[in-house]
Design an enzyme around this catalytic site. Structure first.
Site, PDB file in Angstrom:
ATOM      1  CD  GLU A  93      -2.914  -1.308   2.019  1.00  0.00           C
ATOM      2  OE1 GLU A  93      -4.131  -1.202   1.939  1.00  0.00           O
ATOM      3  OE2 GLU A  93      -2.479  -1.286   3.170  1.00  0.00           O
ATOM      4  CB  CYS A 115       2.963   6.676   3.906  1.00  0.00           C
ATOM      5  SG  CYS A 115       3.353   5.407   4.862  1.00  0.00           S
ATOM      6  CB  CYS A 122       7.684  -6.376   7.852  1.00  0.00           C
ATOM      7  SG  CYS A 122       9.294  -5.533   8.518  1.00  0.00           S
ATOM      8  CB  CYS A 126       7.170  -4.513  15.480  1.00  0.00           C
ATOM      9  SG  CYS A 126       8.677  -3.824  14.968  1.00  0.00           S
ATOM     10  CB  CYS A 129       3.809  -3.635  13.121  1.00  0.00           C
ATOM     11  SG  CYS A 129       3.613  -3.394  11.358  1.00  0.00           S
ATOM     12  CB  CYS A 355       0.882   4.308  11.622  1.00  0.00           C
ATOM     13  SG  CYS A 355       1.581   5.915  11.168  1.00  0.00           S
TER      14      CYS A 355
HETATM   15  N1  SAH Z   1       9.650  -0.462   9.302  1.00  0.00           N
HETATM   16  C1  SAH Z   1       9.919   0.746   9.317  1.00  0.00           C
HETATM   17  C2  SAH Z   1       9.054   1.749   8.800  1.00  0.00           C
HETATM   18  C3  SAH Z   1       7.624   0.961   8.409  1.00  0.00           C
HETATM   19  S1  SAH Z   1       6.519   1.300  10.046  1.00  0.00           S
HETATM   20  C4  SAH Z   1       9.890   1.179  11.033  1.00  0.00           C
HETATM   21  O1  SAH Z   1       9.238   0.258  11.711  1.00  0.00           O
HETATM   22  O2  SAH Z   1      10.175   2.352  11.305  1.00  0.00           O
HETATM   23  C5  SAH Z   1       6.112   3.163  10.078  1.00  0.00           C
HETATM   24  C6  SAH Z   1       5.713   3.420  11.541  1.00  0.00           C
HETATM   25  O3  SAH Z   1       4.397   2.935  11.920  1.00  0.00           O
HETATM   26  C7  SAH Z   1       6.781   2.928  12.630  1.00  0.00           C
HETATM   27  O4  SAH Z   1       7.022   3.894  13.473  1.00  0.00           O
HETATM   28  C8  SAH Z   1       5.861   1.784  13.215  1.00  0.00           C
HETATM   29  O5  SAH Z   1       6.366   1.727  14.616  1.00  0.00           O
HETATM   30  C9  SAH Z   1       4.546   2.606  13.359  1.00  0.00           C
HETATM   31  N2  SAH Z   1       3.546   1.486  13.511  1.00  0.00           N
HETATM   32  C10 SAH Z   1       3.454   0.166  13.434  1.00  0.00           C
HETATM   33  N3  SAH Z   1       2.332  -0.365  13.542  1.00  0.00           N
HETATM   34  C11 SAH Z   1       1.623   0.386  14.150  1.00  0.00           C
HETATM   35  C12 SAH Z   1       0.403   0.530  14.936  1.00  0.00           C
HETATM   36  N4  SAH Z   1      -0.342  -0.642  14.760  1.00  0.00           N
HETATM   37  N5  SAH Z   1      -0.122   1.714  15.283  1.00  0.00           N
HETATM   38  C13 SAH Z   1       0.681   2.738  15.075  1.00  0.00           C
HETATM   39  N6  SAH Z   1       1.813   2.984  14.583  1.00  0.00           N
HETATM   40  C14 SAH Z   1       2.407   1.839  14.228  1.00  0.00           C
HETATM   41 FE1  SF4 Z   2       8.334  -4.209  10.156  1.00  0.00          FE
HETATM   42 FE2  SF4 Z   2       5.952  -3.012  11.091  1.00  0.00          FE
HETATM   43 FE3  SF4 Z   2       8.253  -3.355  12.775  1.00  0.00          FE
HETATM   44 FE4  SF4 Z   2       8.229  -1.623  10.925  1.00  0.00          FE
HETATM   45  S1  SF4 Z   2       6.884  -1.612  12.630  1.00  0.00           S
HETATM   46  S2  SF4 Z   2      10.070  -2.990  11.396  1.00  0.00           S
HETATM   47  S3  SF4 Z   2       7.145  -2.424   9.332  1.00  0.00           S
HETATM   48  S4  SF4 Z   2       7.047  -5.201  11.790  1.00  0.00           S
END
Ligand code: SAH
Ligand code: SF4
Length: 395
Positions: A93, A115, A122, A126, A129, A355
């Site tokens: 996306e 974005c 990924c 995390c 996420c 996000c």
């Molecule tokens: N992988 C990279 C970039 C993509 S994620 C990273 O982790 O930085 C982009 C941002 O969205 C990151 O700061 C991540 O922590 C945040 N993010 C991921 N899942 C989220 C969620 N469920 N709610 C709010 N922010 C989230």
């Molecule tokens: Fe990957 Fe999501 Fe963690 Fe960013 S926040 S590194 S996209 S798992």
């Protein structure tokens, strides 16, 4: 078309090298690059200042093709989200986030941020996420990263009826960990920055990373753009749990690397992103620990700002968004210590574009596959084809 080259895969140097293999001079590559990126052209026969012989040659060996659009959703607040098909049942996306300045009766586009995704899925996984929960499918190519910008920019110019640039900022904050797809990322960034491409300033292109330490150092040398680092925890025990990559690159090493990055960066601070999770990382003592952490690295030259992101929940996470009052108190503790702190506005959450909500209700790769198949069929009925290029032409 399979053996033919997609010219979106090249930065200007790459395109010049490719043109040389066709027996063409470098300035031809510049003209071609401008046609593609500045004018959104994909049809070589329309590139009127290129020699006819070159146009014919290109038509035989190369193409300029965007990603098939599976869906497009527009939010009440003007945010637009596209779901692109990258093949093999995978989708990624991109999200356009406009910010308007009020100018009397009219609202004028002040900033247009795109974005962009760097991977399908990924591997970092995390806890909070939804992309991480999908697992890793594959790296995007340079062309697939650039295609998101190419499509969005030229689509938006038509949509907003302007020939001015619409996208002023790019954030690599879509799906994927950009620094785990380094070799494809760097030429894509160069195309964004190139004056013959999108001409974006280094300060307006941001790579967001969960902390791939060696690649932060390489980015400083190869293509220093603005850097955002996803911190989410003030100590290693919690961060090991929330961002598993922390076990490999713990906090002190990460922050020392951030300080080093600033010697090359276009901005004099790193943005630390911090996703606010109720009862997990949002206590006042944790804010104090964060202050101690960044102060420990101030002597190395670390300067930072904090961006607190209200967690966007999804069912499997088992996590809950911190109440607004708790986010405000956390922000105040950081601000009172002299750290510039902002709380991110959620945009586009009515269309699941906020996000961590990218991929929406897609739960796993099998579901992505089903959804791609289903929505492709819908598209086929609607427009006769799933492929829409940047000029709105379908093929
Ligand atoms: N992988 C990279 C970039 C993509 S994620 C990273 O982790 O930085 C982009 C941002 O969205 C990151 O700061 C991540 O922590 C945040 N993010 C991921 N899942 C989220 C969620 N469920 N709610 C709010 N922010 C989230
Ligand atoms: Fe990957 Fe999501 Fe963690 Fe960013 S926040 S590194 S996209 S798992």
């Amino acid at each position: 078309m399979t053996s033919s080259v997609n010219l979106l895969d090249f930065d200007l140097n790459g395109l010049a090298a490719y043109c040389e293999t066709l027996g063409e001079k470098r300035f031809r590559a510049t003209q071609l690059f401008r046609w593609i990126h500045q004018r959104g052209a994909s049809d070589f026969s329309a590139m009127s200042d290129l020699a006819k012989s070159l146009r014919e040659k290109l038509a035989g060996v190369a193409h300029v093709t965007a990603l098939p659009v599976i869906t497009q959703h527009e939010s009440k607040d003007g945010t637009i989200k596209w779901l692109f098909d990258v093949g093999g049942g995978n989708a990624v996306e991109a999200v356009f986030i406009p910010e308007y300045a009020d100018d009397g009766d009219d609202s004028v586009l002040d900033r247009g941020t795109l974005c962009v995704s760097s991977q399908a899925g990924c591997a970092v996984n995390c806890r909070f996420c939804s992309t991480g929960h999908q697992g890793f499918s594959r790296n995007l190519t340079t062309g697939e990263i650039v295609a998101q910008l190419w499509f969005a920019e030229h689509f938006l110019r038509r949509h907003l009826k302007t020939d001015q640039r619409v996208i002023s900022n790019v954030v690599m904050m879509g799906m994927g960990e950009p620094l785990q797809n380094y070799s494809a990322l760097v030429p894509a960034l160069r195309t964004m920055l190139d004056d013959h491409g999108y001409g974006l300033s280094r300060r307006r292109v941001t790579v967001s990373t969960s902390g791939v330490v060696p690649m932060i150092d390489r980015l400083a040398r190869d293509c220093p753009v603005a850097l955002a680092v996803s911190l989410h925890a003030p100590d290693d025990v919690l961060r090991d749990h929330l961002v598993p990559l922390n076990r490999k690159y713990p906090l002190d090493e990460l922050l020392t690397t951030c300080a080093r990055y600033l010697e090359h960066a276009p901005r004099d601070f790193i943005t630390f992103e911090y996703c606010m999770l109720d009862g997990v990382n949002d206590a006042p003592e944790q804010a104090q620990k964060l202050i101690d952490l960044v102060r420990r690295h101030a002597g190395e030259g670390l300067r930072c700002k904090f961006n607190l992101i209200p967690f966007n929940p999804f069912p499997e996470s088992g996590l809950v968004r911190s109440p607004a009052s708790r986010v405000q108190s956390f922000a105040k503790i950081l601000s009172d210590a002299g750290i510039v702190t902002t709380v991110r506005k959620t945009r586009g959450d009515d269309i699941d574009a906020a996000c961590g909500q990218l991929a929406g209700d897609v739960k796993d790769r099998t579901r992505v596959h089903e959804r791609v198949a289903r929505q492709r069929t819908v598209m086929l009925h609607q427009v006769g084809s799933a492929v829409v290029d940047a000029n709105g032409k379908t093929s």
